[in-house]
Write an enzyme that holds these catalytic residues in place. Structure first.
Site, mmCIF file in Angstrom:
data_model
loop_
_atom_site.group_PDB
_atom_site.id
_atom_site.type_symbol
_atom_site.label_atom_id
_atom_site.label_comp_id
_atom_site.label_asym_id
_atom_site.label_seq_id
_atom_site.Cartn_x
_atom_site.Cartn_y
_atom_site.Cartn_z
ATOM 1 N N ASP A 1 20.573 45.714 23.435
ATOM 2 C CA ASP A 1 20.365 45.979 22.129
ATOM 3 C C ASP A 1 21.000 44.713 21.467
ATOM 4 O OD1 ASP A 1 19.913 46.893 19.823
ATOM 5 O OD2 ASP A 1 20.813 48.932 20.089
HETATM 6 C C1 BGC Z 1 18.782 48.908 17.114
HETATM 7 C C2 BGC Z 1 17.453 48.647 18.025
HETATM 8 C C3 BGC Z 1 16.638 47.610 17.501
HETATM 9 C C4 BGC Z 1 17.110 46.415 17.334
HETATM 10 C C5 BGC Z 1 16.308 45.245 16.837
HETATM 11 C C6 BGC Z 1 19.410 47.643 16.735
HETATM 12 O O1 BGC Z 1 20.419 47.458 16.086
HETATM 13 O O2 BGC Z 1 19.702 49.685 17.672
HETATM 14 O O3 BGC Z 1 16.908 49.729 18.253
HETATM 15 O O4 BGC Z 1 15.405 47.391 18.214
HETATM 16 O O5 BGC Z 1 18.616 46.415 16.595
HETATM 17 O O6 BGC Z 1 16.175 45.327 15.470
#
Ligand code: BGC
Length: 758
Positions: A229
């Site tokens: 993530d």
């Molecule tokens: C989120 C993800 C997301 C990623 C990219 C993160 O903060 O938890 O779900 O895909 O950012 O935007």
């Protein structure tokens, strides 16, 4: 493409570099070797493709796209086929925009109504979440675009999401928090998996070898790449060793250098870096070789599809006096700002820049309906002025029916933080109460990603739960309210009466950076049912404008072994006057178990369209997993031999059909009997019971003799064999020593040997 050969031509620096993003949304290119950059984008229920100045919090603009209903809504459809089609459309958009991986679906379990990101998650039930995300992945990937199932794993709170440890026992993880991921990995083969921010039992998901390698790859057979993530990496070298292939976004080269240093210092095997590169490149080239930039993206058609899906996701929670559907000739007051500007998506990384949105007021006017509008509360100011209240009450009084559009504003529910309570804004509750008093025919339409308390539930006639229904939710709401669509959504979660009823209430959020999942497997209805607790609306609940009857439950066997499958069939009949879709739900329960188990668990569902008077068959195939629990001793699924109930109906609390089936286990658990094992446990093991027979007789004789010396004749007669057994059941085997002395000691040794060599 020979990926291994390609990797062998890369320098260590190039390989380490490939293991992190080039920027926010791209993998790195290695031009000298013809390795291209590829793009990934959020996700999950629309395309959030951002340009260079990207920040991932939805503040910067992304391209215009189509926002479909969020997972909280799509789960309520109980219709995997429809979600597969939504996935296909999303895949087409990605091809059109040359996005290699759509970052979703998000499949974490809705453990508590408080999780700020619940709107993006499917359910409190792992089976339902698994079926829905599997279908969505199959849909997107049928277009040769990857998905990134997220957030792996146990990321069921936003509070301290980047530092908190989700601490749960193995059985809870396997039965509740893993199955959605497991089902998707096994059945839909996602191209990538996104690991979560949090720790699991003390170890960051991003550097957890058990999670990312043992379970995900070795057990489930995942063959794509794991990405972090955004910002989830703490120790990059440990991450590579654990199975984290791609760090996202980039660390500005810092972590790439750490990988190089770790390899040079002999702390990290270069083969692990090679493997990560191979996995990333496999997907990079799978995408490149299947890219179809000339794929059309018909946003108008997708808008209509989004409207149809949203309508089929709506859950009719209550419909007193069959108030709904409304008559198209009546005057209806639409009240509340959400009627004009609905809340249809959540805040954060999933935020879509919609090419169009339609509110219910606009949709009703376009359909030529006699709708008047009064805004009532102000979302921005979180208030209801006297003037606006008076206007709303007057509109309600003048109309045949009043429909209040309410729910949770963005500030109440978002990625990045949790809710602190389960209430709707006070101004909205007051508005509903006042409108209901002014007009007995009041309907409430809700826009929210997770349960809310409904203090006014007894005063309104009907409630329609729309969840966060996507950009076309206004059209969908009008179609359902006025009967063009017969509602067929069912709750993918329990609505408790109050927050304190929720099983995680005492522990949710935890202490500091530690959150213990102490309610164990008793999440959602598994808990409410075991407690026989009153709930506001049960899991699986959803009304229709027609009625359904369930009959004729059949199983193809009364008894099976756990290696067999069982086919269960039932008949569903539309007993009302409109065509409608029923959702037949099948739950399995173990009638007697030595383990603490929920009374029932969802193991199958079917959505079926029936014309008035029409009957249809639904059939389900159950295998070992439908009856099994996770056994922590053998680290595997296990079925306890015995009777199970199979219940079918259209909500976890409306299950008119019930059958019993016996399942025989073919797997014996290891035996570790000692002198401290108690009779009860030994006698529960059929093979041990046979061996115990002679020993039992001897014990009973001694035991019975003791009784005899003390009791009167009448008392002796009253002591039956069953009673002796009942009295003895908690006695350890060593108990015989107290009565039989040395002779018994030898006998006991002998017995233990026999028992443990069975
Ligand atoms: C989120 C993800 C997301 C990623 C990219 C993160 O903060 O938890 O779900 O895909 O950012 O935007």
């Amino acid at each position: 493409m020979d990926i291994k050969a390609l990797v062998s031509r890369m320098t260590l620096e190039e390989k380490a570099g490939l293991c992190s993003g080039d920027d926010f949304w791209h993998t790195k290119a290695v031009e000298r070797l013809g390795i291209p950059r590829t793009m990934v984008s959020d996700g999950p229920h629309g395309l959030r493709k951002q340009n260079e100045s990207a920040d991932h919090l939805g503040i910067n603009d992304s391209i215009r796209a189509v926002c479909y209903p969020a997972a909280s809504a799509t789960a309520a459809s109980f219709d995997p086929d429809m979600i597969r089609e939504m996935g296909e459309a999303l895949g087409d958009s990605c091809q059109h925009e040359q996005v290699s991986v759509l970052l979703g679906p998000a499949v974490n379990i809705k453990r508590s109504p408080l999780c700020g990101r619940n709107f993006e998650y499917f359910s409190e039930d792992p089976y339902l979440a698994g079926r829905m995300c599997t279908a969505m992945i199959q849909g997107v990937q049928s277009r040769n675009v990857g998905t990134s199932i997220k957030h792996f794993a146990l990321n069921s709170q936003e509070h301290r999401r980047m530092s908190s440890s989700s601490d749960a026992d193995e059985r809870t993880i396997r039965e509740i928090y893993f199955p959605a991921f497991e089902m998707a990995v096994k059945e839909a083969k996602p191209w990538t998996v996104m690991c979560s921010y949090n720790k699991i039992n003390g170890v960051y998901a991003s550097e957890n070898p058990w999670l990312l390698t043992e379970v995900l790859r070795d057990e489930w057979g995942f063959d794509g790449y794991v990405m972090s993530d955004w910002g989830a990496v703490s120790d990059r070298a440990a991450g590579v060793a654990a199975g984290l292939d791609l760090e996202m976004p980039s660390s500005g080269g810092v972590n790439d250098r750490k990988i190089v240093e770790a390899v040079r210092a002999g702390r990290l095997d270069e083969k692990a870096v090679d493997l990560a590169c191979e996995r990333i490149l496999n997907i990079v080239f799978r995408w490149i070789e299947n890219a179809k930039p000339d794929t059309p993206w018909d946003m108008e058609a997708q808008h209509e599809q989004a409207a149809q899906i949203a309508a089929d996701c709506m859950v009719l929670l209550k419909n007193g006096d069959s108030l709904l559907p409304l008559d198209k000739d009546d005057t209806v007051a639409f009240i509340g700002e959400f009627a004009e500007k609905p809340r249809f998506q959540g805040g954060g990384s999933s935020h879509i820049h919609c090419f169009r949105t339609t509110g219910a007021v606009e949709a009703a006017k376009a359909a030529g309906l006699k709708v008047v509008y009064a805004p009532g509360y102000s979302v921005a100011k979180d208030e209801l002025t006297a003037e606006r209240l008076a206007e709303a009450v007057a509109a309600a009084k003048a109309a045949k029916t009043a429909v209040v559009f309410a729910g949770l504003p963005d500030s109440y529910e978002s990625e990045g933080y949790d809710r602190t309570h389960m209430r709707m804004p006070e101004c909205q509750n007051r508005l509903i109460e006042a409108v209901a008093e002014a007009n007995p025919n009041t309907v409430v339409v809700l826009h929210n990603g997770s349960p809310v308390e409904m203090p006014w539930i007894g005063r309104v006639k009907a409630v329609l739960e729309a969840y966060l229904g996507g950009q076309a939710v206004g059209e969908a709401a009008v179609r359902v309210l006025f009967g063009d669509v017969n509602p067929s959504g069912h709750l993918p979660e329990t609505f408790p009466v109050k927050l304190e009823d929720n099983p995680s209430f005492l522990y949710y959020g935890g202490e500091g950076d530690r959150t213990e999942y102490r309610e164990g497997v008793f999440v959602g209805y598994r808990y409410y049912d075991r407690k026989k607790m009153d709930v506001l609306f049960p899991f699986g609940h959803g009304l229709s404008y027609t009625s359904f009857a369930f009959s004729n439950l059949r199983t193809d066997a009364d008894s099976i072994r756990d290696t067999d499958t069982l086919t269960v069939t039932a008949t569903v009949t539309n007993t009302g006057k409109r065509a409608g879709k029923a959702v037949a739900q099948l739950y399995v329960g173990d009638t007697e178990s030595t383990k603490l188990r929920p009374p029932r668990e969802l193991k199958g569902f079917r959505k079926i369209l029936l014309q008035p008077g029409e009957s249809g068959e639904v059939s389900f195939t159950l295998d070992k997993r439908a009856f099994a629990y996770w056994n922590e001793e053998i680290h595997d699924w296990h079925v306890e031999t015995g009777d199970f109930t199979i219940e079918i109906g259209d909500s976890s609390r409306n299950l008119p059909l019930c059958a019993a089936v016996r399942v025989e286990s073919t797997k014996e658990l290891p035996r570790h009997y000692t002198k401290d094992s108690i009779y009860l446990d030994v006698m529960a093991d059929p093979k041990a019971k046979a061996v115990m027979q002679a020993f039992m007789e001897k014990t009973m004789e001694i035991f019975g003799h003791e009784e005899e010396s003390e009791g009167t004749e009448a008392a002796r007669e009253a002591i039956t064999e069953d009673m002796t057994l009942a009295m003895m059941k908690y006695m350890p085997l060593r108990g015989i020593l107290s009565f039989g002395g040395a002779e018994s000691a030898a006998e006991l040794e002998d017995l233990l040997q026999q028992l443990n060599s069975l």
